[in-house]
Design an enzyme around this catalytic site. Sequence first.
Site, PDB file in Angstrom:
ATOM      1  CB  SER A 113     -11.535   4.166   0.837  1.00  0.00           C
ATOM      2  OG  SER A 113     -11.162   2.785   0.674  1.00  0.00           O
ATOM      3  CG  HIS A 114     -13.614   1.317   4.112  1.00  0.00           C
ATOM      4  ND1 HIS A 114     -12.246   1.602   3.877  1.00  0.00           N
ATOM      5  CD2 HIS A 114     -13.984   1.463   5.309  1.00  0.00           C
ATOM      6  CE1 HIS A 114     -11.670   2.125   5.211  1.00  0.00           C
ATOM      7  NE2 HIS A 114     -12.642   2.089   5.984  1.00  0.00           N
ATOM      8  CG  ASP A 277     -11.788  -0.389  -1.606  1.00  0.00           C
ATOM      9  OD1 ASP A 277     -11.276  -0.583  -2.628  1.00  0.00           O
ATOM     10  OD2 ASP A 277     -11.422   0.419  -0.595  1.00  0.00           O
ATOM     11  CG  ASP A 279     -10.269   3.872  -3.044  1.00  0.00           C
ATOM     12  OD1 ASP A 279     -10.747   2.885  -2.262  1.00  0.00           O
ATOM     13  OD2 ASP A 279      -9.562   4.280  -2.645  1.00  0.00           O
ATOM     14  CG  ASP A 281      -7.753   1.493  -2.221  1.00  0.00           C
ATOM     15  OD1 ASP A 281      -8.822   0.961  -1.653  1.00  0.00           O
ATOM     16  OD2 ASP A 281      -6.946   2.323  -1.581  1.00  0.00           O
ATOM     17  NE  ARG A 282      -9.419  -1.002   2.271  1.00  0.00           N
ATOM     18  CZ  ARG A 282     -10.413  -1.424   2.546  1.00  0.00           C
ATOM     19  NH1 ARG A 282     -10.478  -2.799   3.255  1.00  0.00           N
ATOM     20  NH2 ARG A 282     -11.599  -0.703   2.917  1.00  0.00           N
ATOM     21  CE  LYS A 376      -5.646   0.320   0.745  1.00  0.00           C
ATOM     22  NZ  LYS A 376      -5.291   1.619   1.157  1.00  0.00           N
TER      23      LYS A 376
HETATM   24  C1  VG1 Z   1      -7.865   1.295   7.152  1.00  0.00           C
HETATM   25  C2  VG1 Z   1      -7.071   0.027   7.185  1.00  0.00           C
HETATM   26  C3  VG1 Z   1      -5.536   0.387   6.466  1.00  0.00           C
HETATM   27  C4  VG1 Z   1      -5.820   1.212   5.197  1.00  0.00           C
HETATM   28  C5  VG1 Z   1      -6.555   2.285   5.130  1.00  0.00           C
HETATM   29  C6  VG1 Z   1      -7.062   2.905   3.872  1.00  0.00           C
HETATM   30  O1  VG1 Z   1      -7.270   2.448   8.055  1.00  0.00           O
HETATM   31  O2  VG1 Z   1      -6.994  -0.441   8.364  1.00  0.00           O
HETATM   32  O3  VG1 Z   1      -4.876  -0.776   6.468  1.00  0.00           O
HETATM   33  O4  VG1 Z   1      -4.569   1.458   4.609  1.00  0.00           O
HETATM   34  O5  VG1 Z   1      -7.895   1.937   5.807  1.00  0.00           O
HETATM   35  O6  VG1 Z   1      -7.395   2.068   3.009  1.00  0.00           O
HETATM   36  P1  VG1 Z   1      -7.626   2.527   9.536  1.00  0.00           P
HETATM   37  O7  VG1 Z   1      -6.850   3.686  10.141  1.00  0.00           O
HETATM   38  O8  VG1 Z   1      -8.871   2.629   9.704  1.00  0.00           O
HETATM   39  O9  VG1 Z   1      -7.272   1.184  10.305  1.00  0.00           O
HETATM   40  V1  VG1 Z   1      -8.537   2.406   1.912  1.00  0.00           V
HETATM   41  O10 VG1 Z   1      -9.174   1.339   0.846  1.00  0.00           O
HETATM   42  O11 VG1 Z   1      -9.702   3.233   2.835  1.00  0.00           O
HETATM   43  O12 VG1 Z   1      -7.661   3.785   1.120  1.00  0.00           O
HETATM   44 CO    CO Z   2      -9.810   1.956  -0.584  1.00  0.00          CO
END
Ligand code: VG1
Ligand code: CO
Length: 543
Positions: A113-114, A277, A279, A281-282, A376
Amino acid sequence: MSFVTHNCTPFSGQKPGTSGLRKKTRVFMEPGYLECFVQSIFNAIGGGQGKVFVIGGDGRFFNAEAIQTILRMAAANGAARAIVGQNGLLSTPAASNLIRKRGADGGFILSASHNPGGVDADFGLKFNGGNGGPASESLTEAFYQHSQRIAEYITLESDPLDLGQIGVTKLEDMQVEIVDPVTDYAELMREIFDFDQIKALISEGFTLRFDAMHAVTGPYATAILEDELGAPKGSVLNAIPSVDFGKGHPDPNPIWAKPLVDLVMSPDGPDFAAASDGDGDRNMILGKGIYVTPSDSLAVLAANAHLAPGYSAGLAGVARSMPTSAAVDRVASDLGIDCFETPTGWKFFGNLLDAGRITLCGEESAGTGSDHVREKDGLWAVLLWLNILAKRRTSVREIMRDHWQTYGRNYYSRHDYEAVDSRKADQMMTDLTARLPKLPGSAAGNLIVAAADQFSYKDPVDGSVSKNQGVCVIFENGSRGVIRLSGTGTDNATIRVYLEQFTPQGGQMDLDTQTALREVADAMAEISRLPETCGRISPDIMT
Ligand code: VG1
Ligand code: CO
């Protein structure tokens, strides 16, 4: 071609977090590492025999190689068919859509993801179930348990497939279908939104920028926003996915997408801007001169969703993660619908969506989505905003002003402390948890604690309970602080502190956010003892 069996060393401590298994790329590249985890997944879901899987990722370094490995293993485990995004690309929401649309048994999504990408950065693997959503807590635990006792994995010895060629081919007995990653997703968006209305808005001179951050949404945004909706070429920035995301963090927040924020804050900036981001989804939403917090965005979308054809019948209910602000709760109560509070992570929305209890849901981390898929969806949120703007014919700033006048304003910010010594972070949480029963009634800075607990969630659909999902402190003046450790990082610990202060209708709606939250920030520092325990005074990132 021949089937081969290799030994596995059972993993220790490799537990999937908030969203799949994330590790340094070099760890995933160690011989057998990816393979043993993938085999643990097959073992946990009762094998691959006769099953159909969707496979794709965000294009980061090692994406293509990992897909070849998973394809060989799927074939060796007896899968009937694999549906793969061309060149290995599929955004997380597009993968979720494909799983649902094709009735697949599940999907492997390669993404961290990010988190940054590259040989010295991060890699990740998520498994989604047949509903298209992230593996549940219990399934995630089953992957982990299997990974602790796994002895061997099976694969094929075969040349890599050409993932660039759309069409159907075979890998031993398994069919491999390479699909355009955008087609099915774009079709779904066309069903939900009024594209003609958005086209009209853009043709009348409404300007927008979408920053794909060198990640997977580039091809999706170009096809939909530019080619189909008529935004001029160049409206999508950083549109070509690269293996290291242009050496940036594909995290849509005011720090990592600063050039975009600077652009909308300038006098000749666009009317609307957004970023997604790694992937896809955000999302981050911006209007001329204004940053919309994700919690506010969720509330605005809930209040206006009926303006899009896909939601014209209204919403069954809404949900938000616990740290997300209560802005959407006020909209739900006004609409007379349920609002659920879940732990952080999209997997907790799955049952509510499947049961038809909610239509819309979201998280403060800029994840928003609906029952159209089970993830998402960044571009979906952008299109819903555009659909609303096209109907209301007003600016983002006016929409926000109007929203706060109607419902009041939940000032909100998340403070992240990154790369904290894990031992110290754990110690802080353990000590804090032990002190919680004594907190109510005590003073912290200028505030008095009304209630303090570790958030525990009972799933309203299947009754499962998830404990220790973050410390939540409510103050007598109604403000709230939440503190939890991130479950997606790969470097030591990340501490997240979430701050919220509600101002009712008629109050000051244009305060500086950090100023409005100073008291609750100070109170949380005192209560958590974060500065003393972790040696950190100010956060690395404020969103
Ligand atoms: C973070 C965010 C959470 C989100 C998760 C995955 O998790 O706070 O809201 O669902 O990333 O998003 P954490 O445990 O680091 O707070 V993604 O776009 O990385 O699939
Ligand atoms: Co993501």
